[in-house]
Design a protein around this motif. Structure first.
Motif, PDB file in Angstrom:
ATOM      1  N   ASN A 213       0.524  -1.921   4.678  1.00 32.19           N
ATOM      2  CA  ASN A 213       1.209  -0.893   4.286  1.00 32.19           C
ATOM      3  C   ASN A 213       2.694  -1.199   3.960  1.00 32.19           C
ATOM      4  O   ASN A 213       3.167  -0.587   3.027  1.00 32.19           O
TER       5      ASN A 213
ATOM      6  N   GLU B  73       0.446   4.164  -2.403  1.00 32.16           N
ATOM      7  CA  GLU B  73       0.524   5.848  -2.267  1.00 32.16           C
ATOM      8  C   GLU B  73       1.790   6.636  -2.792  1.00 32.16           C
ATOM      9  O   GLU B  73       1.528   7.873  -2.988  1.00 32.16           O
TER      10      GLU B  73
ATOM     11  N   PRO C  60     -10.867   0.759  -3.873  1.00 35.47           N
ATOM     12  CA  PRO C  60      -9.963   1.962  -3.628  1.00 35.47           C
ATOM     13  C   PRO C  60     -10.283   3.265  -2.849  1.00 35.47           C
ATOM     14  O   PRO C  60      -9.438   3.946  -2.301  1.00 35.47           O
ATOM     15  N   ASP C  61     -11.845   3.289  -2.723  1.00 33.08           N
ATOM     16  CA  ASP C  61     -11.937   4.562  -1.939  1.00 33.08           C
ATOM     17  C   ASP C  61     -12.142   4.145  -0.168  1.00 33.08           C
ATOM     18  O   ASP C  61     -12.443   5.038   0.498  1.00 33.08           O
TER      19      ASP C  61
ATOM     20  N   GLN D 178       2.412   2.348  10.168  1.00 35.46           N
ATOM     21  CA  GLN D 178       1.398   3.581   9.332  1.00 35.46           C
ATOM     22  C   GLN D 178       2.264   5.088   9.442  1.00 35.46           C
ATOM     23  O   GLN D 178       2.048   5.983  10.381  1.00 35.46           O
TER      24      GLN D 178
ATOM     25  N   THR E 256      -2.609   7.046   4.057  1.00 31.94           N
ATOM     26  CA  THR E 256      -3.969   7.352   4.304  1.00 31.94           C
ATOM     27  C   THR E 256      -4.883   6.330   5.388  1.00 31.94           C
ATOM     28  O   THR E 256      -6.182   6.547   5.281  1.00 31.94           O
TER      29      THR E 256
ATOM     30  N   PHE F 283      -2.266  -0.640  -8.025  1.00 38.38           N
ATOM     31  CA  PHE F 283      -2.994  -1.684  -7.226  1.00 38.38           C
ATOM     32  C   PHE F 283      -2.687  -3.041  -8.265  1.00 38.38           C
ATOM     33  O   PHE F 283      -2.699  -4.055  -7.710  1.00 38.38           O
TER      34      PHE F 283
ATOM     35  N   THR G  44      -1.278  -9.920  -0.968  1.00 38.29           N
ATOM     36  CA  THR G  44      -2.414  -9.281  -0.122  1.00 38.29           C
ATOM     37  C   THR G  44      -2.939 -10.397   0.777  1.00 38.29           C
ATOM     38  O   THR G  44      -2.735 -11.642   0.947  1.00 38.29           O
TER      39      THR G  44
ATOM     40  N   ALA H 131       1.034  -1.299  -0.023  1.00 43.56           N
ATOM     41  CA  ALA H 131       0.100   0.121  -0.029  1.00 43.56           C
ATOM     42  C   ALA H 131       0.803   1.406  -0.185  1.00 43.56           C
ATOM     43  O   ALA H 131       0.701   2.285  -0.608  1.00 43.56           O
TER      44      ALA H 131
ATOM     45  N   ARG I 180      -4.477  -0.849   2.522  1.00 44.03           N
ATOM     46  CA  ARG I 180      -5.395  -0.520   1.383  1.00 44.03           C
ATOM     47  C   ARG I 180      -6.152  -1.817   0.927  1.00 44.03           C
ATOM     48  O   ARG I 180      -5.595  -2.828   1.021  1.00 44.03           O
TER      49      ARG I 180
ATOM     50  N   ARG J 235     -11.037   2.814   3.360  1.00 40.14           N
ATOM     51  CA  ARG J 235      -9.788   3.243   4.126  1.00 40.14           C
ATOM     52  C   ARG J 235      -9.700   2.249   5.503  1.00 40.14           C
ATOM     53  O   ARG J 235     -10.930   2.266   6.108  1.00 40.14           O
TER      54      ARG J 235
ATOM     55  N   VAL K  44     -12.517  -1.060   8.422  1.00 43.36           N
ATOM     56  CA  VAL K  44     -12.670  -0.416   7.086  1.00 43.36           C
ATOM     57  C   VAL K  44     -13.783   0.450   6.948  1.00 43.36           C
ATOM     58  O   VAL K  44     -14.786   0.115   7.088  1.00 43.36           O
TER      59      VAL K  44
END
Length: 359
Positions: free
Chosen positions: A326, A240, A292-293, A278, A283, A246, A252, A236, A287, A295, A306
């Protein structure tokens, strides 16, 4: 909903998409070869024998490791060229372990002080171990100023060591801005250190740098070698930072939605699976490539919260999600094995052979 195959383990677990990983490995090996830079991947990211072998099959000149324990694991597995890329303080017990590794493989150690050279000489004289001088290129962790590298190289030669070259870690490239700047500063520091040593009549055959965020900007007119680690899986943080997308994330965590509350879904993977890294600039606590939106807004030991944006309903209970940690290096070090998948079919599992070998 993601449906796990019947032979998949219970969640949470770490899954590696072998097709994505192979693409990452091949792309980086090709890029390094085209620029004339030797590739020495950092095995602290994956800690897996099978992956190290794939890297060397693709042309890596050897592996980088972070600890004596990692060196022991990879030397025992038959790897013939290892670089311990940090200033090693050679206590008597550590010297004995290093001598044993050096009997099985070509071993290079980092050093950044005359005191360090002296300590190494007391326990590793005539062991065949080579030294690399570490310089600070802006990360301000370990490493000397470039102009001071010559004095350390001279001390190493006088102590009977072969000086293989100079190295740095441009860790300040882990920032939302400045990856290219960190790569420039890396090249400047390496060039300055090499000049400092060469003025004293000592050759500098290896000029080693590189990290995953900065490797695209590595200067082939200065660097002869680069040591990225995270590129094998990506994570992640790399998404960023903009050093991958991605679609390049090969590892994952697979986690199940076990509870819901409003716009939040609670999954069964927390900091003991994903790791707790972190940085201020990320963010969230990881992720979700398929959302994708969303968090991760809270990490417990065994759960994560989440948050989904307004208008996007959280997945129902029982849904299995893909979560990109992350910092993938920390996540891998928490796992006993990696589940290998192709087209979401489990095809193998690989032991994290160097897990916990942190001394």
């Amino acid at each position: 909903m993601m449906h796990l195959p019947a032979d998949a383990p219970d969640t949470p677990f770490l899954a590696v998409d072998i097709d994505l990983m192979s693409r990452n490995l091949e792309r980086t090996a090709t890029s390094a070869a085209e620029r004339g830079i030797a590739l020495r991947p950092h095995a602290k990211t994956h800690k897996v024998i099978e992956i190290g072998r794939r890297q060397t099959e693709l042309g890596a000149v050897g592996l980088t490791v972070a600890t004596v324990g990692e060196a022991e694991v990879f030397a025992a597995a038959g790897f013939t060229d290892l670089f311990l890329a940090y200033p090693v303080w050679a206590t008597p017990s550590r010297s004995a372990r290093l001598r044993a590794v050096a009997e099985r493989t070509t071993l290079t150690l980092g050093v950044d002080s005359i005191d360090g050279v002296t300590e190494l000489a007391s326990g590793l004289a005539e062991s065949g171990v080579r030294l690399m001088i570490e310089v600070d290129s802006g990360h301000h962790r370990s490493g000397v100023q470039p102009g001071d590298a010559g004095a350390i190289a001279t001390a190493a030669v006088r102590a009977g060591f072969d000086v293989a070259g100079v190295f740095t870690f441009p860790g300040h490239g882990y920032a939302l801005e400045g990856r290219a700047k960190a790569a420039r500063e890396e090249a400047e520091a390496i060039a300055g250190a090499a000049a400092s040593i060469e003025r004293l009549g000592i050759d500098v055959p290896v000029r080693s740098g590189g990290s995953t965020p900065t490797m695209a900007d590595a200067d082939p007119s200065v660097l002869t070698e680069m040591r990225p680690g995270v590129y094998v899986f990506n994570d992640a943080q790399q998404v960023e930072l903009g050093s991958c997308s991605f679609a390049d994330v090969a590892l994952t965590a697979r986690a199940t939605v076990v509870s819901r509350s409003g716009q939040n879904a609670i999954i069964d993977a927390g900091s003991k699976v994903l790791g707790a890294d972190q940085p201020r600039w990320v963010t969230g606590g990881g992720r979700l490539p398929d959302y994708p939106d969303a968090r991760i807004v809270a990490l417990s030991e065994h759960h994560a919260t989440v948050a989904f944006p307004p208008g996007e309903a959280p997945p129902v209970r029982g849904t299995v999600l893909r979560v990109a940690p992350n910092h993938v290096c920390n996540a891998v070090n928490l796992a006993n094995e990696l589940v290998i998948v192709s087209n979401e079919t489990v095809i193998d599992s690989w032991i994290v052979a160097a897990r916990g070998r942190n001394n």
